[in-house]
Design a protein around this motif. Structure first.
Motif, PDB file in Angstrom:
ATOM      1  N   GLN A 172     -10.407  -1.692  -2.874  1.00  0.00           N
ATOM      2  CA  GLN A 172     -10.702  -1.406  -1.400  1.00  0.00           C
ATOM      3  C   GLN A 172     -10.012  -0.034  -1.674  1.00  0.00           C
ATOM      4  OE1 GLN A 172      -9.999  -3.176   2.160  1.00  0.00           O
ATOM      5  NE2 GLN A 172     -11.957  -4.435   2.709  1.00  0.00           N
ATOM      6  N   LYS A 173      -8.871  -0.240  -2.544  1.00  0.00           N
ATOM      7  CA  LYS A 173      -8.063   1.016  -2.435  1.00  0.00           C
ATOM      8  C   LYS A 173      -8.515   1.563  -3.919  1.00  0.00           C
ATOM      9  CE  LYS A 173      -3.943   3.178  -2.335  1.00  0.00           C
ATOM     10  NZ  LYS A 173      -3.749   4.167  -0.862  1.00  0.00           N
TER      11      LYS A 173
ATOM     12  N   PRO B  36      -5.871   6.984  -6.358  1.00  0.00           N
ATOM     13  CA  PRO B  36      -6.810   5.717  -6.657  1.00  0.00           C
ATOM     14  C   PRO B  36      -8.500   5.503  -7.221  1.00  0.00           C
ATOM     15  CG  PRO B  36      -6.092   6.919  -4.376  1.00  0.00           C
ATOM     16  CD  PRO B  36      -6.105   7.712  -5.050  1.00  0.00           C
TER      17      PRO B  36
ATOM     18  N   ASN C 213       1.587   4.102  -2.791  1.00  0.00           N
ATOM     19  CA  ASN C 213       0.897   5.147  -2.860  1.00  0.00           C
ATOM     20  C   ASN C 213       1.780   5.945  -3.063  1.00  0.00           C
ATOM     21  OD1 ASN C 213      -2.059   4.932  -1.165  1.00  0.00           O
ATOM     22  ND2 ASN C 213      -0.712   5.019   1.308  1.00  0.00           N
TER      23      ASN C 213
ATOM     24  N   TRP D 223      -8.362  -5.858  -1.024  1.00  0.00           N
ATOM     25  CA  TRP D 223      -6.887  -5.190  -0.519  1.00  0.00           C
ATOM     26  C   TRP D 223      -7.033  -4.293  -2.409  1.00  0.00           C
ATOM     27  CZ3 TRP D 223      -1.883  -3.999  -3.075  1.00  0.00           C
ATOM     28  CH2 TRP D 223      -1.731  -2.814  -3.422  1.00  0.00           C
TER      29      TRP D 223
ATOM     30  N   ASN E 298       1.202  -1.086  -0.465  1.00  0.00           N
ATOM     31  CA  ASN E 298       0.218   0.047  -0.345  1.00  0.00           C
ATOM     32  C   ASN E 298       0.831   0.898  -0.046  1.00  0.00           C
ATOM     33  OD1 ASN E 298      -3.049   1.091   0.300  1.00  0.00           O
ATOM     34  ND2 ASN E 298      -2.276   1.790   2.242  1.00  0.00           N
TER      35      ASN E 298
END
Length: 628
Positions: free
Chosen positions: A431-432, A407, A397, A428, A393
């Motif tokens: 959601q991201k 995102p 980023n 993941w 993550n």
């Protein structure tokens, strides 16, 4: 058998001006895969290997990174250094190729640096020769010679043996993949191996492209394929051959923000691109790429450290790696310790299978010798998986920030590689990236062949667990690399100036007189250097950042034997700055120190087949050839 010396192949392929054939080669940590593209027709032909003695039982799309090598003991050898002098097996030799370029410090001496291996040291030239031996299986002129392994013969789905041999003998180009963060030394060593195997005659016919870009091209390119299969040996994997190219998601509306995540054994490769509606307008500059040096192998280590041997330090003087973090020096040392004992190898084998088994069941009972574990899925997730995803993550980023994307602006995420097929990765990403469709490539799912493991419920496993079956995996990255021949605007990047070449040219044009940066650029342009394509790299070198791979990076020193960590050439180069900077006026050359650096570069160049102190001219036929 692979000899210890580095020498050009005596049977290099002549360059055919109108050849239509391009070969994509993916050197992964566990093995090598390849695919052949006919650029005229757009047809892609995955390559597979057979062992002549048992062709139907041995057909595989991935040849393991294992070769038989023989190294001659030099007359001045240190008795504490391991020089086998007899044939032995060398495995998994991708990582050493990024450390630096092999060279001889003294005439007729051994190639340096030396790698730390179990019980001794080994010249870094040997892994380079191992790659050359694998590539030699793709050269029909070398067929029948024992160049390593067990004499595998390559074939191609959809091509007769005669057509394949003709194609491999007249390649227009070879396209290889690289982790985005690895140095010029790795790309240089790959080209050396290709030239040494005689696949093409010139380094100008060799392209090296980030793995993540090749992954995208494999997925979104509608490649035409032949349905012919000439070998009965391939019947056992006929379903994969019929599909030819791994899972594709291309459609007429495939465009917009796209994330590529290729999680292999050594690195996680990430890339972001805003795909145009017409893929033919896609260029190399459209991609933002990034590497993360903690992937499948690091995950296995974390399982060992967090679940199986929590209080064991294996006598290491450094801290154990943090779960999910690269911590490369610690991981290199830990891997050497684990691979140096039978119990350590059993722990690594167990970890590889636990990460698959615990995706399908809540717990698993494991026995190795007198050791007993009842491993829970929840512990694997909390202690190993969560830290790994947290690091991913952070990397994503940083990549989003570099690319200037949000995102919410990502429309699709493509996940491949062994770790990329994990359901947790998809959860993941959903959601991201709230607006993204997440695509996972089932054909690239690691350990898919281990039905007997995933179907066994809560059973004990004694000693070493069964080995993974890679034979049914068509190389996704290899297919994408070959398909890049259809996209010259992606291949045609300013790679003709390596950092080594730029360093050499700066030492040629600069002297004791201070010059401004603009004046230095003008001096380089008078030498014929197109500085518009490499201004940032020139500035980095002037500011004291030596080319990556000229000397090993600090984090890679743990891969080297103790004597090589004290290499006097490297110590002398690091003793003084090469360029002096006057903040207000510019830069000047350290004349005396430059003589030493030139001598070292001359040593590297003297034992190579490439002229890396000259610009690399790219041979590229922009128009698809019309003749056969």
């Amino acid at each position: 058998m692979v000899p210890s010396e580095i020498a050009p192949s005596s049977s290099q392929s002549p360059k055919r001006r109108n050849s239509r054939w391009y070969l994509g080669i993916d050197l992964a940590s566990g093995g090598l895969s390849a695919a052949l593209l006919d650029r005229t027709s757009g047809k892609l032909y995955p390559i597979y290997w057979e062992t002549p003695q048992a062709p139907e039982a041995s057909a595989t799309f991935r040849i393991p990174s294992v070769v038989a090598v023989e190294e001659t003991v030099p007359s001045n050898a240190d008795p504490q250094v391991a020089w086998p002098g007899e044939e032995f097996l060398l495995q998994n030799f991708k990582l050493p190729l990024k450390v630096t370029i092999p060279y001889q410090r003294e005439a007729a001496g051994m190639y340096e640096p030396l790698l730390q291996c179990y019980g001794g040291a080994l010249s870094v030239a040997i892994p380079l020769q191992g790659v050359r031996a694998l590539l030699a299986t793709l050269n029909p002129r070398l067929r029948g010679q024992k160049v390593g392994g067990s004499g595998e013969v390559c074939k191609a789905s959809g091509l007769t043996a005669e057509t394949l041999d003709a194609a491999l003998s007249e390649l227009q180009g070879v396209i290889l993949g690289t982790p985005a963060g690895w140095s010029d030394a790795y790309r240089f060593n790959l080209r050396e191996a290709v030239l040494g195997a005689g696949l093409v005659a010139s380094a100008s016919q060799i392209f090296v492209v980030p793995d993540a870009i090749a992954t995208l091209i494999a997925v979104v390119t509608p490649v035409k394929n032949s349905t012919e299969v000439q070998s009965s040996a391939i019947d056992s994997i006929s379903a994969k051959v019929a599909e030819a190219v791994p899972l594709t998601v291309n459609d007429g509306a495939f465009s917009g923000g796209t994330l590529i995540l290729n999680a292999g054994a050594t690195t996680v490769e990430l890339a972001l691109v805003d795909l145009p509606s017409n893929l033919e307008s896609l260029t190399r500059a459209d991609f933002t790429c990034q590497s993360f040096d903690a992937a499948g192998d690091a995950f296995d280590q974390d399982i060992v450290c967090q679940l199986l041997a929590k209080n064991e330090t294996w006598g290491m003087s450094v801290d154990l790696p943090r779960p999910g973090h690269p911590d490369l020096p610690s991981r290199y040392q830990l891997q050497q310790r684990l691979q140096g004992s039978a119990f350590g190898l059993q722990l690594l084998a167990a970890a590889r299978h636990l990460k698959v088994i615990l995706q399908h069941q809540e717990s698993f009972v494991l026995n190795i010798g007198q050791q007993h574990w009842d491993v829970k899925r929840r512990d694997l997730e909390s202690l190993v998986l969560v830290p790994f995803v947290q690091q991913l993550n952070r990397e994503l980023n940083a990549l989003l920030s570099r690319a200037g994307m949000s995102p919410a602006g990502i429309d699709r995420a493509i996940c491949t590689g062994g770790m990329g097929a994990w359901p947790a990765i998809a959860r993941w990403l959903r959601q991201k990236l709230p607006n993204a469709i997440v695509v996972q490539d089932r054909l690239d799912r690691e350990f898919e062949g281990d039905r007997n493991i995933s179907d066994s419920h809560n059973s004990a496993v004694d000693s070493v667990l069964p080995s993974t079956n890679y034979s049914e995996k068509i190389g996704l990255v290899a297919c994408g690399l070959a398909s890049l021949a259809l996209y010259p605007q992606i291949l045609d990047v300013p790679q003709q100036y390596s950092d080594f070449f730029l360093l050499w040219e700066l030492m040629q044009v600069l002297g004791a007189q201070t010059q401004s940066f603009e004046e230095i650029l003008q001096l380089l342009e008078r030498q014929g250097v197109n500085t518009r394509t490499c201004r940032p790299r020139i500035l980095e070198i002037l500011a004291g950042k030596l080319p990556a791979g000229l000397l090993p990076e600090e984090q890679d020193f743990m891969l080297l034997a103790q004597e090589s960590r004290q290499n006097p050439d490297w110590q002398a180069i690091l003793a003084e700055p090469l360029f002096f900077e006057d903040v207000s006026r510019g830069y000047r050359l350290n004349i005396e120190h430059a003589r030493l650096v030139r001598e070292y570069l001359g040593k590297l160049a003297g034992f190579s087949q490439q002229k890396f102190l000259e610009p690399l001219t790219i041979v590229w036929d922009v128009g698809a050839p019309s003749d056969g």
